[in-house]
Scaffold this active site. Structure first.
Site, PDB file in Angstrom:
ATOM      1  N   ASP B   8     -69.210  14.099 -68.439  1.00 46.09           N
ATOM      2  CA  ASP B   8     -70.219  13.747 -69.435  1.00 46.09           C
ATOM      3  C   ASP B   8     -70.686  12.342 -69.068  1.00 46.09           C
ATOM      4  O   ASP B   8     -69.979  11.367 -69.307  1.00 46.09           O
ATOM      5  CB  ASP B   8     -69.578  13.784 -70.829  1.00 46.09           C
ATOM      6  CG  ASP B   8     -70.487  13.194 -71.901  1.00 46.09           C
ATOM      7  OD1 ASP B   8     -71.676  12.945 -71.608  1.00 46.09           O
ATOM      8  OD2 ASP B   8     -69.991  12.990 -73.030  1.00 46.09           O
ATOM      9  N   LYS B  70     -78.909   5.386 -68.090  1.00 44.49           N
ATOM     10  CA  LYS B  70     -79.344   6.759 -68.329  1.00 44.49           C
ATOM     11  C   LYS B  70     -80.738   6.827 -68.966  1.00 44.49           C
ATOM     12  O   LYS B  70     -81.461   7.791 -68.796  1.00 44.49           O
ATOM     13  CB  LYS B  70     -78.330   7.424 -69.260  1.00 44.49           C
ATOM     14  CG  LYS B  70     -78.470   8.919 -69.380  1.00 44.49           C
ATOM     15  CD  LYS B  70     -77.337   9.431 -70.245  1.00 44.49           C
ATOM     16  CE  LYS B  70     -77.414  10.909 -70.497  1.00 44.49           C
ATOM     17  NZ  LYS B  70     -76.306  11.332 -71.362  1.00 44.49           N
ATOM     18  N   GLU B 171     -75.928  18.846 -72.701  1.00 41.32           N
ATOM     19  CA  GLU B 171     -74.808  18.322 -73.485  1.00 41.32           C
ATOM     20  C   GLU B 171     -74.489  19.163 -74.720  1.00 41.32           C
ATOM     21  O   GLU B 171     -73.326  19.526 -74.921  1.00 41.32           O
ATOM     22  CB  GLU B 171     -75.083  16.857 -73.853  1.00 41.32           C
ATOM     23  CG  GLU B 171     -74.863  15.954 -72.644  1.00 41.32           C
ATOM     24  CD  GLU B 171     -75.635  14.653 -72.703  1.00 41.32           C
ATOM     25  OE1 GLU B 171     -76.189  14.329 -73.774  1.00 41.32           O
ATOM     26  OE2 GLU B 171     -75.697  13.957 -71.672  1.00 41.32           O
ATOM     27  N   ASP B 193     -76.439  16.523 -81.688  1.00 40.53           N
ATOM     28  CA  ASP B 193     -75.847  15.596 -80.728  1.00 40.53           C
ATOM     29  C   ASP B 193     -76.620  14.282 -80.731  1.00 40.53           C
ATOM     30  O   ASP B 193     -77.715  14.191 -80.192  1.00 40.53           O
ATOM     31  CB  ASP B 193     -75.869  16.258 -79.330  1.00 40.53           C
ATOM     32  CG  ASP B 193     -75.313  15.336 -78.241  1.00 40.53           C
ATOM     33  OD1 ASP B 193     -74.920  14.194 -78.549  1.00 40.53           O
ATOM     34  OD2 ASP B 193     -75.287  15.772 -77.076  1.00 40.53           O
TER      35      ASP B 193
END
Lengths: 508, 608
Positions: B8, B70, B171, B193
Site C-alpha cells: 500500500d 503521491k 485501494e 477510503d
C-alpha cells in the site's frame, strides 16, 4: 432418384473415390462445398445456385454412391439463422484443436473454443446457461461461476496462447449478458427483442410447414385403431391449450411456443410399439373397467404388463372388439369436434387479443379436426395475415439489428422479409446493404443488389448500393458501370461523383 | 513458489504485507512499526533517508524532505493540483522535460516515480528482511480514481525499485478483499477510503465462487488528510497573524513545524475533545524577540474548519450510488479505510448517510496492504479461489470534431471488455485521421487526460462524413488498453497498445532502474559491511574481556604465551581496521577473531 430437401445435409462416404463422379464445373463447385455440415440450402448459397438445382444435382450424385444424405438434419434447423452461417453443431477441431503446449486443461480448452465459436448465436440466457425466467440471484450466481472459470486471472502467468483473447471475448460477453439481465429495464427491452425473434422463428416454422404441406400434426390414420391420442400428438394440444387456466398467448411465453413447434417434428410416434391386437385388448380392458377418462396416453405401453390378458373366445373377442371400435370411433369423432371447437374458440380469443401467431396456431390445429370449409378458409386467411405479421416482425427486427450494427443478423432478417415480398426492391437493396456491411458474402450482396436494380432500374440509390458492393468486392469495372448509370439518373449527387472518382482511380 | 508482496503505497504512510499460511499479515519495519512514513530526504552529506528517519529530520531539513509525492505522481506540471502542491510544499517542485513534474533536492532533480521508488524499495527491503529471501514480485495499490498515467507512473516506480509489479489494484478494492477474503460472504459492501491524500468510494459485491465484483467506484485524487491539516495550519497562521502581524508561511521551518503540530492535533482530537498546540520559539519577531505559538483547539473547531471537506466526500458517495442505480438500503456493510476515518465527525457523517454503523472489524491503516497481498497470492497460486472483477474508473474514448470527447467504454465497466463505434471523417477529402485516445468524464476533450495517439492513413478521398471508420477499444484484465481504427471501405487498419505516460521516457526509466539497482547493491554491501563491523567489534570486546584471564591461565607454557602474543597481534590489526573503517580489512580479520574468541572461551571453560 430421390431428391433431397433443402435442409438436409449431404456428406462424403468414406472410402469412395471421387473420380467416379460426374465432374462438370458446377458439380465440382458443389462437391467442394460438401463438408458434412452445410445443408443443401447453405451449399446453394455458397455456390450461388438455386437450392432446387443443388438438390437435384446432389440427388444425382448420391446415385454414384460417394455421397450420402443424412436421413434428417441433426438438430432441428433454426429457421432464423442466416443460411450463410450453417447452424451445424459447434465443432471443436480443425486448426483450433487442443493444443498441449498451453497451460490449460483439455476440457477447458474445448469449452473455450466451443463458446467462442458459438458466441454470436448464443443469447444472453444461453451464454450464462440460465433459463429465461431465472431471477437476478440465479443470473448473478451463473455469472460468478462463469467468472471463476473463464476469467484470465484464474490462469494468471500461464501460457494461454491465443486462448487468452478468446477468453477475454467470452468473459466480456458474459459481463454484457449479466449487466443487461440484472437491470430491469434493459432486461425487459432485451426480452422484448428475444420474444420478437422467437415469434418470427415460430412463425417461420409454422409457415414453412404449411408451405411444404408437411403434416406437423397428422390426423390419426383411420386404420390404426389407437384408442387414445398417442404421446406424439396430444401433448401438443395440451401444451397449447392447458386443460385448466387461462390461455397462454404467444408473447407471454415465446420460448414455449417455439418448443411446441419444434418438438413434434423430432419426436417419433410410438404407434408401432404395440401390435394392434394387444392394443385392442388393452383398450377393451380399460373401457370395460370404466376408465374412459384416463386419456393420459403415456400409460399405454405399460398397460399390458400391469394387467395380465384375460382368456376369451375368438367370436366373443371379435364382437367385443367391433363394439368397442364403434364406441371408440363415436367417441373420437365427438372428441375431435370438441377439440376443433375448443381450438376455434382459442383461436378467436387470440384474434381478439390481436395475437395472430396464437390464432394461426389454434386454427392450424383446428383444421386437423374438422372438414368444415369455412374453418379451412379462415385458416388460410389467418395464415396470410400471419405472413404479413411475420413480414412486419422481420422488418422491425432487421431495423433493430441494423441500429445495433449487427449486420449479419440484419441481413438475415431482411432476407426473410424479402422472401415474403420478393418484388420489393427496397428490401432487396436493404439485404444487399446489410450484407455489404457484414462484408462476408459480397457475392450474395451483389445478387440482392442486382435484384433491386432489376426490379427498379431507374433508382440511382439502388445502383449506388450495388456499385458500392462491387467496389468492396474489387469489381471496379462493374462498379463504374453502375455508378455511371446512377450519375445519369441523379446528375447532382455528390456522393456518386466521389465514388466514381475513387473507382476511376482504382481502375487507373 | 515465489512470494508476492502487497504494498500500500500511501500518501503519508506505506505498508507491506504478505500471505502466510493462507492468512495475510502485515510485515513490521525494523523499528517494529507496521506502517512506514512515505517520506524521503537527502541529507547534507548526500545520504538518502526513507521512512521514519526521514520524518524525524523533516523539520531541520524541510527543503530536502519530500512528503506526499503521491499527489504529484503521473501528473502534468501545468495541472492545478501541482500548482496547489507547489504553494504548500517546502521542497522544490520543478517542470520536467516532458511537461512532467520533477523534484529538486540538493541540486539534483528526481522524477516523482524515482522518489516513490525509494519508498517502494524500502518496503521491499522490509519484506526481504522478514522473509529472509529476495522478493521480486509485488501488487501495488493506487487510489481507485487514479487515471492510467498515474497508474503507469506507479508501475514505473515499482520497476525502478526492482519490483515486477504484476498488478496494480485499487485501494478500496484491496480493502474489500481483505474484508471478505476467506469468509464466504455474500453481500454488497461500500468502502469509504479517506487517506492522507485521496478519497475513494467503491461499491463491491462479494459473491459465490470467491468473486469480488466492483460495481462502481469514484473519488477525488486531491482530497485527503493533508487537506484537513492544511485547514488547521491556515487557522493557526491566521490567528498568529492577527496576534503578531507576522506571516508564519514565510519561514519554511516554521511551516514544517506547524504541519507536524496540525497533524498531531488532528489525530489527538479523534480521541479527546480538545488539545493544545504548543510551538515555542516558532519565529523571531523583527526586534530579536522570540515568539511562541500556543493555542487550544477543540473537536468542534476542527469539525467546522473541515465540514465542507467531509461534505464533499458524502456528495461523491451519493453520486456514486446514483450512477450505479443502487439504493442506500442495498448496501449491507460499510468499511472504513484510511487514517482519516478515525475522525469522529467522519464516522458520524458516513453512518448518517448510509443509515448504518460502519464495520469495525478492519484496521484502516493495514487493510489495503493485506488486500494487495491477497490479490498477489491469488494470481500466483490459482488454488486460492478468488477472482476480482474490477472496473474502469474513468470513461475511455476519443477526441472528435470540435475537440469534443466521445466515450466508448464508460466508467465502471467491468474489465476485460471491448467496444466499437463507427465514426466518419470531418473534412472534405480527408485522407488521414488522428485518433487521440483520452480518459475522463468531461465532454470537452481538453479537460480529459490524453493517453496516446495514432494516425490512420490512406482513406478514400471523399466529402466529409462519407468515409466510415470503426474504432475499437479493448481493455484486458491487466488493464492494458488497445485501440484500433479500421477504414470500413478499404479494410485498412491501425492499432496501438496504449501505454500511458508516466512522464518519463524509456531511456530515462532505464537509467533510473540501473541507478537504483546500483544503489541497492551498494546499500546491501554497506549493510553487510556494517554487520561485519559490528560482529568484529563484538568479538574484539569479548576477546579483550577474556584476555587477562587467559593470559594468567596460559602464562606457564611457552605455547600459551605464543598464542596470547598472536592473539594480541590479531586484536590490534582488527582494531586498526575498524578504526580506519576498512571494510575489506575487517572482513579479512573476522575469521581470525572468531578463532581466537573460540580458543579463549575454550581455555576459560576448561579451567573454571
Amino acid at each position: 432418384m430421390t431428391i433431397p430437401s433443402s435442409d438436409q445435409v449431404p456428406r462424403w462416404v468414406a472410402g469412395r473415390d471421387v473420380p467416379g463422379l460426374p465432374t462438370g464445373a458446377f458439380e465440382r463447385m458443389v462437391l467442394d462445398a460438401i463438408d458434412g455440415q452445410r445443408s443443401i440450402a447453405a451449399i446453394a448459397d455458397l455456390v450461388g445456385l438455386g437450392a432446387e438445382d443443388v438438390a437435384q444435382m446432389i440427388g444425382a450424385l448420391t446415385a454414384g454412391g460417394a455421397i450420402t444424405i443424412d436421413p434428417r438434419p441433426g438438430p432441428a434447423p433454426r429457421p432464423f439463422t442466416s443460411p450463410t452461417a450453417p447452424t451445424a453443431p459447434v465443432t471443436v477441431g480443425g486448426s483450433d484443436a487442443f493444443d498441449p503446449s498451453l497451460d490449460i486443461a483439455a476440457p477447458l480448452q474445448a469449452r473455450i473454443l466451443e463458446l467462442f465459436d458459438a458466441i454470436d448465436t448464443l443469447d444472453h440466457y444461453a451464454l450464462l446457461g440460465v433459463p429465461r425466467d431465472a431471477d437476478r440471484k440465479a443470473i448473478k450466481s451463473a455469472y460468478y461461476g462463469f467468472a471463476a472459470k473463464f476469467h484470465t486471472d484464474r490462469h494468471f502467468g500461464k501460457n494461454l496462447g491465443p486462448l487468452k483473447s478468446k477468453m477475454e471475448v467470452i468473459f466480456g460477453r458474459a459481463t454484457v449478458a449479466h449487466d443487461v439481465l440484472s437491470r430491469k429495464e434493459q432486461r425487459a427491452e432485451y426480452d422484448r427483442y428475444l420474444s420478437e425473434r422467437d415469434r418470427t422463428r415460430a412463425y417461420e416454422e409454422l409457415l414453412s410447414a404449411v408451405d411444404e404441406g408437411r403434416e406437423l400434426f397428422p390426423t390419426p390414420p383411420p386404420r390404426v385403431a389407437t384408442p387414445l391420442p398417442s404421446a406424439g400428438r396430444l401433448p401438443v394440444a395440451q401444451a397449447v391449450q392447458p386443460d385448466s387456466g387461462p390461455m397462454k398467448v404467444a408473447p407471454v411465453n415465446p420460448a414455449r411456443i417455439t418448443a411446441d413447434f419444434e418438438r413434434p417434428v423430432e419426436r417419433p410416434l410410438p404407434a408401432s410399439v404395440l401390435d394392434e391386437r394387444t392394443r385392442k385388448e388393452a383398450l377393451a380392458r380399460r373401457l370395460g373397467a370404466g376408465r374412459q377418462r384416463s386419456v393420459s396416453g403415456t400409460t399405454i405401453p405399460g398397460a399390458p404388463s400391469l394387467t395380465p390378458p384375460r382368456k376369451t373366445s375368438v367370436e366373443e373377442g371379435k364382437a367385443a372388439a367391433d363394439a368397442i371400435k364403434r364406441l371408440y370411433e363415436d367417441r373420437r369423432d365427438n372428441a375431435r369436434k370438441a377439440q376443433a371447437q375448443r381450438m376455434l374458440e382459442a383461436g378467436e380469443a387470440a384474434l381478439a387479443k390481436e395475437d395472430v401467431v396464437g390464432a394461426a396456431n389454434h386454427y392450424r390445429l383446428a383444421v386437423q379436426y374438422t372438414d368444415d370449409p369455412a374453418v379451412h378458409s379462415k385458416f388460410k386467411q389467418i395464415s396470410q395475415k400471419a405472413r404479413e405479421v411475420l413480414f412486419d416482425a422481420y422488418m422491425k427486427q432487421a431495423r433493430y439489428e441494423e441500429s445495433q450494427a449487427k449486420w449479419k443478423e440484419a441481413a438475415a432478417s431482411y432476407a426473410k422479409a424479402h422472401e415474403a415480398h420478393p418484388d420489393d426492391a427496397d428490401i432487396a437493396a436493404s439485404v444487399a446493404q446489410a450484407l455489404r456491411k457484414e462484408g462476408r458474402d459480397l457475392h450474395r450482396a451483389a445478387r440482392f443488389g442486382e435484384l433491386a436494380v432489376q426490379k427498379n432500374p431507374n433508382s440511382s440509390g439502388f445502383r449506388v448500393t450495388l456499385g458500392a458492393v462491387y467496389l468492396d468486392a474489387g469489381l471496379f469495372l462493374r462498379a463504374k458501370t453502375e455508378l455511371e448509370v446512377a450519375l445519369r439518373l441523379s446528375p447532382e449527387d455528390a456522393k456518386i461523383k466521389e465514388l466514381l472518382v475513387h473507382v476511376r482511380k482504382a481502375l487507373a | 513458489m515465489e512470494r508476492v508482496i502487497g504494498i500500500d503505497l500511501g500518501t503519508t504512510n506505506s505498508c507491506v504485507a504478505v500471505l502466510e499460511n493462507g492468512a495475510p499479515a502485515v510485515i513490521p519495519n525494523r523499528g517494529g512499526y507496521k506502517t512506514t512514513p512515505s517520506m524521503v530526504a537527502i541529507t547534507e552529506a548526500g545520504k538518502k533517508l526513507v521512512g521514519h528517519i526521514a520524518k524525524r529530520q523533516a523539520i531541520t531539513n524541510a527543503e530536502n524532505t519530500v512528503f506526499a509525492a503521491k499527489r504529484l505522481i503521473g501528473r502534468k506540471f501545468s495541472s492545478p493540483q501541482v500548482k496547489n502542491a507547489i504553494a504548500t510544499s517546502a521542497y522544490r517542485i520543478v517542470e520536467g522535460p516532458h511537461g512532467d513534474v520533477r523534484i529538486s533536492l540538493r541540486n539534483k532533480t528526481y522524477g516523482v516515480a524515482e522518489i516513490s521508488a525509494m519508498i517502494l524499495q524500502e518496503m521491499k527491503v522490509i519484506a526481504e528482511d522478514y522473509l529472509g529471501a529476495p522478493v521480486s514480485k509485488a501488487v501495488i495499490t493506487v487510489p481507485a480514481y487514479f487515471n492510467d498515467n498515474q497508474r503507469q507512473a506507479t508501475k514505473d516506480a515499482g520497476a525502478i525499485a526492482g519490483l515486477d509489479v504484476i498488478r496494480i489494484i485499487n485501494e478500496p478494492t484491496a480493502a474489500a478483499l481483505a474484508y471478505g477474503f476467506g469468509k464466504d460472504l455474500e453481500r454488497t459492501v461500500a468502502v469509504y477510503d479517506l487517506g492522507g491524500g485521496t478519497f475513494d468510494i467503491s461499491v463491491l459485491e462479494i459473491g459465490a465462487h470467491g468473486v469480488f465484483r466492483v460495481i462502481a467506484t469514484a473519488g477525488d485524487t486531491f482530497l485527503g488528510g493533508e487537506d484537513f491539516d492544511a485547514r488547521v495550519i491556515d487557522w493557526l497562521v491566521e490567528g498568529f497573524q492577527q496576534e503578531h502581524n507576522i506571516d508564519l508561511r514565510q519561514d519554511r521551518m516554521a511551516l514544517q513545524r506547524l504541519k507536524d503540530a496540525a497533524e498531531k492535533a488532528k489525530c489527538e482530537l479523534s480521541a479527546t475533545r480538545e488539545t493544545e498546540i504548543n510551538l515555542p520559539f516558532i519565529i523571531s519577531s523583527g526586534r530579536n524577540e522570540a515568539l511562541h505559538l500556543q493555542r487550544v483547539i477543540s473537536r468542534e473547531v476542527l469539525d467546522s474548519l473541515c465540514s465542507d471537506l467531509v461534505e464533499r466526500t458524502v456528495d461523491i458517495c451519493r453520486q456514486t450510488l446514483q450512477d450505479a442505480q443502487l439504493g442506500k438500503e442495498e448496501i449491507e456493510d460499510v468499511v472504513l479505510v484510511g487514517g482519516m476515518t478515525r475522525m469522529p465527525r467522519i464516522i458520524e457523517q458516513v453512518a448518517e448517510f448510509f443509515g448504518r454503523e460502519p464495520c469495525k472489524g478492519v484496521h484502516p491503516d493495514e487493510v489495503v496492504a493485506l488486500g494487495a497481498a491477497i490479490q498477489g497470492a491469488a494470481l500466483m497460486d490459482q488454488k486460492t479461489e478468488m477472482v476480482l472483477l474490477d472496473v474502469t474508473p474513468h470513461t475511455l474514448g476519443i477526441m472528435t470534431f470540435g475537440s469534443n470527447f466521445r466515450g466508448l467504454i464508460p466508467q465502471n465497466t467491468t474489465v476485460p471488455t471491448s467496444r466499437s463505434e463507427i465514426f466518419t471523417t470531418s473534412r472534405d477529402n480527408q485522407t488521414a485521421v488522428k485518433i487521440l485516445v483520452m480518459q475522463g468524464e468531461h465532454d470537452k476533450a481538453e479537460e480529459n487526460e490524453l493517453l496516446g495517439e495514432f494516425v490512420l492513413t490512406g482513406l478514400r478521398k471523399a466529402a466529409k462524413g462519407q468515409v466510415e471508420i470503426e474504432v475499437t477499444f479493448e481493455i484486458n484484465a491487466d488493464g492494458i488498453v488497445s485501440v484500433s481504427a479500421k477504414d470500413m471501405e478499404t479494410g485498412q487498419k491501425q492499432a496501438i497498445q496504449v501505454t500511458a505516460s508516466s512522464g518519463l521516457t524509456k531511456d530515462e526509466l532505464h537509467n533510473m532502474i540501473e541507478a537504483a539497482q546500483g544503489e541497492m547493491l551498494e546499500r546491501r554491501a554497506s549493510e553487510e559491511d556494517e554487520a561485519s563491523k559490528q560482529e568484529a567489534q563484538r568479538l574484539i570486546a569479548e576477546i579483550e574481556r577474556l584476555f587477562p584471564q587467559v593470559e594468567q591461565i596460559v602464562a606457564s607454557s611457552d605455547f600459551g604465551r605464543d598464542a596470547t602474543e598472536k592473539a594480541r597481534g590479531i586484536l590490534q590489526r582488527a582494531r586498526d581496521a575498524v578504526a580506519r573503517g576498512d571494510a575489506a580489512g575487517i572482513k579479512e580479520h573476522l575469521e581470525a577473531l572468531g578463532r581466537t574468541a573460540r580458543m579463549f572461551r575454550g581455555v576459560v571453560q576448561k579451567t573454571s
